[in-house]
Design a protein around this motif. Structure first.
Motif, PDB file in Angstrom:
ATOM      1  N   GLY A  39       0.815  -1.200   0.000  1.00 16.38           N
ATOM      2  CA  GLY A  39       0.000   0.000   0.000  1.00 16.38           C
ATOM      3  C   GLY A  39       0.852   1.254   0.000  1.00 16.38           C
ATOM      4  O   GLY A  39       1.928   1.285   0.608  1.00 16.38           O
ATOM      5  N   VAL A  40       0.368   2.285  -0.701  1.00 16.87           N
ATOM      6  CA  VAL A  40       1.072   3.566  -0.707  1.00 16.87           C
ATOM      7  C   VAL A  40       0.046   4.693  -0.679  1.00 16.87           C
ATOM      8  O   VAL A  40      -0.977   4.637  -1.372  1.00 16.87           O
ATOM      9  CB  VAL A  40       1.996   3.699  -1.936  1.00 16.87           C
ATOM     10  N   HIS A  41       0.307   5.668   0.172  1.00 21.42           N
ATOM     11  CA  HIS A  41      -0.522   6.873   0.215  1.00 21.42           C
ATOM     12  C   HIS A  41       0.270   8.008  -0.394  1.00 21.42           C
ATOM     13  O   HIS A  41       1.448   8.214  -0.059  1.00 21.42           O
ATOM     14  CB  HIS A  41      -0.896   7.214   1.664  1.00 21.42           C
ATOM     15  N   LEU A  42      -0.346   8.743  -1.307  1.00 21.56           N
ATOM     16  CA  LEU A  42       0.341   9.831  -1.976  1.00 21.56           C
ATOM     17  C   LEU A  42       0.141  11.123  -1.199  1.00 21.56           C
ATOM     18  O   LEU A  42      -0.985  11.593  -1.034  1.00 21.56           O
ATOM     19  CB  LEU A  42      -0.193  10.002  -3.402  1.00 21.56           C
ATOM     20  N   ALA A  43       1.242  11.684  -0.709  1.00 24.42           N
ATOM     21  CA  ALA A  43       1.197  12.991  -0.047  1.00 24.42           C
ATOM     22  C   ALA A  43       1.252  14.041  -1.134  1.00 24.42           C
ATOM     23  O   ALA A  43       2.309  14.315  -1.709  1.00 24.42           O
ATOM     24  CB  ALA A  43       2.363  13.131   0.918  1.00 24.42           C
ATOM     25  N   LEU A  44       0.101  14.626  -1.437  1.00 24.53           N
ATOM     26  CA  LEU A  44      -0.007  15.538  -2.572  1.00 24.53           C
ATOM     27  C   LEU A  44      -0.045  16.997  -2.174  1.00 24.53           C
ATOM     28  O   LEU A  44       0.019  17.877  -3.026  1.00 24.53           O
ATOM     29  CB  LEU A  44      -1.258  15.206  -3.392  1.00 24.53           C
ATOM     30  N   ALA A  84       4.126  15.891  -3.742  1.00 25.07           N
ATOM     31  CA  ALA A  84       3.506  17.210  -3.644  1.00 25.07           C
ATOM     32  C   ALA A  84       4.014  18.163  -4.726  1.00 25.07           C
ATOM     33  O   ALA A  84       3.230  18.904  -5.326  1.00 25.07           O
ATOM     34  CB  ALA A  84       3.742  17.799  -2.255  1.00 25.07           C
ATOM     35  N   ASP A  85       5.308  18.164  -4.988  1.00 25.63           N
ATOM     36  CA  ASP A  85       5.858  19.075  -5.991  1.00 25.63           C
ATOM     37  C   ASP A  85       5.321  18.736  -7.382  1.00 25.63           C
ATOM     38  O   ASP A  85       4.928  19.629  -8.153  1.00 25.63           O
ATOM     39  CB  ASP A  85       7.383  19.024  -5.987  1.00 25.63           C
ATOM     40  N   ARG A  86       5.318  17.459  -7.701  1.00 22.62           N
ATOM     41  CA  ARG A  86       4.821  17.026  -9.019  1.00 22.62           C
ATOM     42  C   ARG A  86       3.329  17.336  -9.146  1.00 22.62           C
ATOM     43  O   ARG A  86       2.866  17.784 -10.202  1.00 22.62           O
ATOM     44  CB  ARG A  86       5.084  15.529  -9.186  1.00 22.62           C
ATOM     45  N   PHE A  87       2.564  17.118  -8.079  1.00 21.97           N
ATOM     46  CA  PHE A  87       1.134  17.386  -8.095  1.00 21.97           C
ATOM     47  C   PHE A  87       0.869  18.881  -8.287  1.00 21.97           C
ATOM     48  O   PHE A  87      -0.016  19.272  -9.053  1.00 21.97           O
ATOM     49  CB  PHE A  87       0.502  16.898  -6.792  1.00 21.97           C
ATOM     50  N   ARG A  88       1.653  19.711  -7.605  1.00 20.56           N
ATOM     51  CA  ARG A  88       1.464  21.155  -7.747  1.00 20.56           C
ATOM     52  C   ARG A  88       1.730  21.597  -9.182  1.00 20.56           C
ATOM     53  O   ARG A  88       0.964  22.373  -9.765  1.00 20.56           O
ATOM     54  CB  ARG A  88       2.395  21.900  -6.793  1.00 20.56           C
ATOM     55  N   GLU A  89       2.805  21.090  -9.768  1.00 19.66           N
ATOM     56  CA  GLU A  89       3.174  21.508 -11.115  1.00 19.66           C
ATOM     57  C   GLU A  89       2.189  20.999 -12.165  1.00 19.66           C
ATOM     58  O   GLU A  89       1.764  21.748 -13.055  1.00 19.66           O
ATOM     59  CB  GLU A  89       4.580  20.996 -11.444  1.00 19.66           C
ATOM     60  N   ASP A  90       1.841  19.712 -12.074  1.00 17.21           N
ATOM     61  CA  ASP A  90       1.060  19.090 -13.145  1.00 17.21           C
ATOM     62  C   ASP A  90      -0.446  19.239 -12.983  1.00 17.21           C
ATOM     63  O   ASP A  90      -1.183  19.134 -13.971  1.00 17.21           O
ATOM     64  CB  ASP A  90       1.393  17.598 -13.232  1.00 17.21           C
ATOM     65  N   GLU A 113      -3.845  11.156 -15.286  1.00 16.33           N
ATOM     66  CA  GLU A 113      -2.888  11.130 -16.394  1.00 16.33           C
ATOM     67  C   GLU A 113      -1.458  11.373 -15.924  1.00 16.33           C
ATOM     68  O   GLU A 113      -0.533  10.640 -16.302  1.00 16.33           O
ATOM     69  CB  GLU A 113      -3.269  12.200 -17.428  1.00 16.33           C
ATOM     70  N   LYS A 114      -1.269  12.404 -15.092  1.00 13.33           N
ATOM     71  CA  LYS A 114       0.068  12.851 -14.745  1.00 13.33           C
ATOM     72  C   LYS A 114       0.618  12.272 -13.441  1.00 13.33           C
ATOM     73  O   LYS A 114       1.837  12.170 -13.276  1.00 13.33           O
ATOM     74  CB  LYS A 114       0.079  14.382 -14.633  1.00 13.33           C
ATOM     75  N   ILE A 115      -0.253  11.924 -12.511  1.00 13.60           N
ATOM     76  CA  ILE A 115       0.212  11.483 -11.190  1.00 13.60           C
ATOM     77  C   ILE A 115       0.041   9.979 -11.003  1.00 13.60           C
ATOM     78  O   ILE A 115       1.012   9.229 -10.961  1.00 13.60           O
ATOM     79  CB  ILE A 115      -0.532  12.250 -10.064  1.00 13.60           C
ATOM     80  N   ALA A 118       1.254   8.003 -14.207  1.00 12.83           N
ATOM     81  CA  ALA A 118       2.498   8.475 -14.830  1.00 12.83           C
ATOM     82  C   ALA A 118       3.576   8.508 -13.760  1.00 12.83           C
ATOM     83  O   ALA A 118       4.398   7.597 -13.676  1.00 12.83           O
ATOM     84  CB  ALA A 118       2.299   9.847 -15.470  1.00 12.83           C
ATOM     85  N   ALA A 119       3.554   9.516 -12.896  1.00 12.76           N
ATOM     86  CA  ALA A 119       4.588   9.613 -11.853  1.00 12.76           C
ATOM     87  C   ALA A 119       4.579   8.387 -10.948  1.00 12.76           C
ATOM     88  O   ALA A 119       5.625   7.768 -10.692  1.00 12.76           O
ATOM     89  CB  ALA A 119       4.370  10.882 -11.034  1.00 12.76           C
ATOM     90  N   LEU A 120       3.411   8.012 -10.445  1.00 13.69           N
ATOM     91  CA  LEU A 120       3.316   6.846  -9.554  1.00 13.69           C
ATOM     92  C   LEU A 120       3.626   5.560 -10.296  1.00 13.69           C
ATOM     93  O   LEU A 120       4.400   4.717  -9.820  1.00 13.69           O
ATOM     94  CB  LEU A 120       1.911   6.778  -8.938  1.00 13.69           C
ATOM     95  N   LEU A 121       3.060   5.396 -11.476  1.00 15.27           N
ATOM     96  CA  LEU A 121       3.274   4.168 -12.238  1.00 15.27           C
ATOM     97  C   LEU A 121       4.731   4.017 -12.643  1.00 15.27           C
ATOM     98  O   LEU A 121       5.304   2.925 -12.536  1.00 15.27           O
ATOM     99  CB  LEU A 121       2.376   4.161 -13.470  1.00 15.27           C
TER     100      LEU A 121
END
Length: 390
Positions: A39-44, A84-90, A113-115, A118-121
């Motif tokens: 399991g993973v929780h994304l800190a966005l 968080a940085d990737r989420f803010r930008e994308d 699409e982006k998180i 993409a980033a997570l996958l």
């Protein structure tokens, strides 16, 4: 053949756990099917709040703790990944920029699409995982030749394939949606969570936009874009009042216009056009919102791109109904004509998702619209008003 966890070989699965009931049950089902699940929780959020505001949001410290407790009950390893940085930008910056340009974006599609895919996958694959598992209600089908298709969920009432229409074939090859092929109501999902002793069984669903915890989209945009007074005009260009920022409006909006002068016929007015160039909002009667065709850009296909003109059904909102269309890809742009009645309130920036039966063909971002009534809005008839420039 349906790609359900029970049909597949044993996989290393990364389960994205938001802290809600759907993602928790999805992770539990994947583990129960015999997969090696983490399991993973994304800190966005760069500055997550400790607690949720009502039932909104999904990125708080409380949500992270709920996800961890669910993982402990399921018996799987659990991590928190800071994106968080990737989420803010994308996602967040894109959201603000789209509104500033007079368009109406869908941040959930952009996040998928982006998180998440993409980033997570990409990170998951680099770490040796075979698939990313989420609590979305959709279905991946494996054809005899090994290609994959994205289909609507078995329960149409909960289908979320619209916000997944941005996934391409490579991403679908690593996507797992354990909730999509079961005809279970949300109450039954909650009952299953309770049987599994998951504390999130009675947790309220998240609503609205996750990074706008209080649901005040206009206030959020004003904070980022500032106030800029402009005029509210009728179709003839007559000033009816002022506003504090064109970004605070969307095509088809009726409430919150605060126009002092009533229409001659006494009927409500709706937002027909938004021009960020001169910061004006044009309003008019509801029938002026009727759209007969649209042009969409940045198409993404859930498999092989279609060729030539063909008939499909199209979904234009996350909870919208299917409408019959004829569509064609021309020079990289998707041209869509509505085969039945005109459709109202379509806003540039939103997504059009094409379906062939239950199969998701692909999606594209609406750039311009063609109005049924001449003179309705800045882009009427041509589909290329100031609001539709992309």
């Amino acid at each position: 053949m349906t790609d359900s966890p029970r049909d597949a070989r044993r996989l290393r699965v990364l389960a994205a756990m938001s802290g809600g009931v759907d993602s928790a049950v999805a992770a539990a089902r994947a583990a129960e099917a015999g997969h090696d699940v983490t399991g993973v929780h994304l800190a966005l959020s760069a500055n997550p709040k400790s607690f949720r505001t009502g039932a909104r949001g999904c990125c708080t410290v409380e949500d992270s703790r709920d996800a961890r407790r669910a993982a402990d009950v399921i018996g799987i390893p659990f991590y928190v990944w800071d994106l968080a940085d990737r989420f803010r930008e994308d996602v967040v910056d894109d959201f603000v920029a789209e509104y500033a340009a007079g368009r109406t974006p869908n941040p959930c599609l952009r996040c998928n699409e982006k998180i998440k895919f993409a980033a997570l996958l990409d990170k998951a694959i680099a770490l040796g995982f075979d698939a990313v598992c989420t609590g979305h209600y959709a279905t991946v089908v494996i054809n005899d030749d090994g290609t994959r298709e994205l289909h609507r969920a078995s329960d149409a009432a909960k289908d979320q394939s619209y916000v997944l229409g941005v996934l391409d074939e490579r991403q679908l090859a690593h996507a797992m949606f354990p909730l999509g092929d079961t005809l279970t109501t949300k109450d039954e999902i909650r009952a299953e969570a309770e049987r599994r002793d998951l504390a999130v069984a009675k947790k309220p669903d998240s609503h609205d936009i996750c990074f706008i915890a209080d649901g005040d989209t206009q206030g959020f945009l004003a904070k980022h874009l500032g106030s800029a007074e402009g005029e509210i005009l009728d179709e003839d260009g007559t000033s009816l009042g002022t506003h504090s920022g064109a970004f605070g409006f969307t095509i088809g909006q009726r409430k919150g216009l605060r126009i002092g002068t009533p229409a001659d016929d006494g009927k409500p007015r709706y937002v027909l056009d938004i021009s960020p160039v001169n910061n004006t909002v044009t309003v008019g009667p509801v029938e002026a919102l009727d759209v007969t065709a649209l042009t969409a850009i940045k198409p993404r296909w859930c498999g092989t791109p279609p060729t030539g003109r063909a008939t499909y059904t199209a979904q234009l909102r996350a909870h919208g109904e299917d409408v019959p269309v004829t569509a064609e890809l021309v020079d990289g742009e998707l041209l869509v004509e509505f085969d039945g009645e005109p459709v109202r309130g379509i806003a540039p920036g939103q997504a059009v998702v094409l379906y062939d039966g239950t199969r998701v063909v692909g999606s594209a971002t609406i750039a311009t619209t063609q109005r049924a009534r001449a003179g309705a809005g800045a882009g009427a008839g041509s589909g290329a008003g100031s609001h539709g420039q992309a």
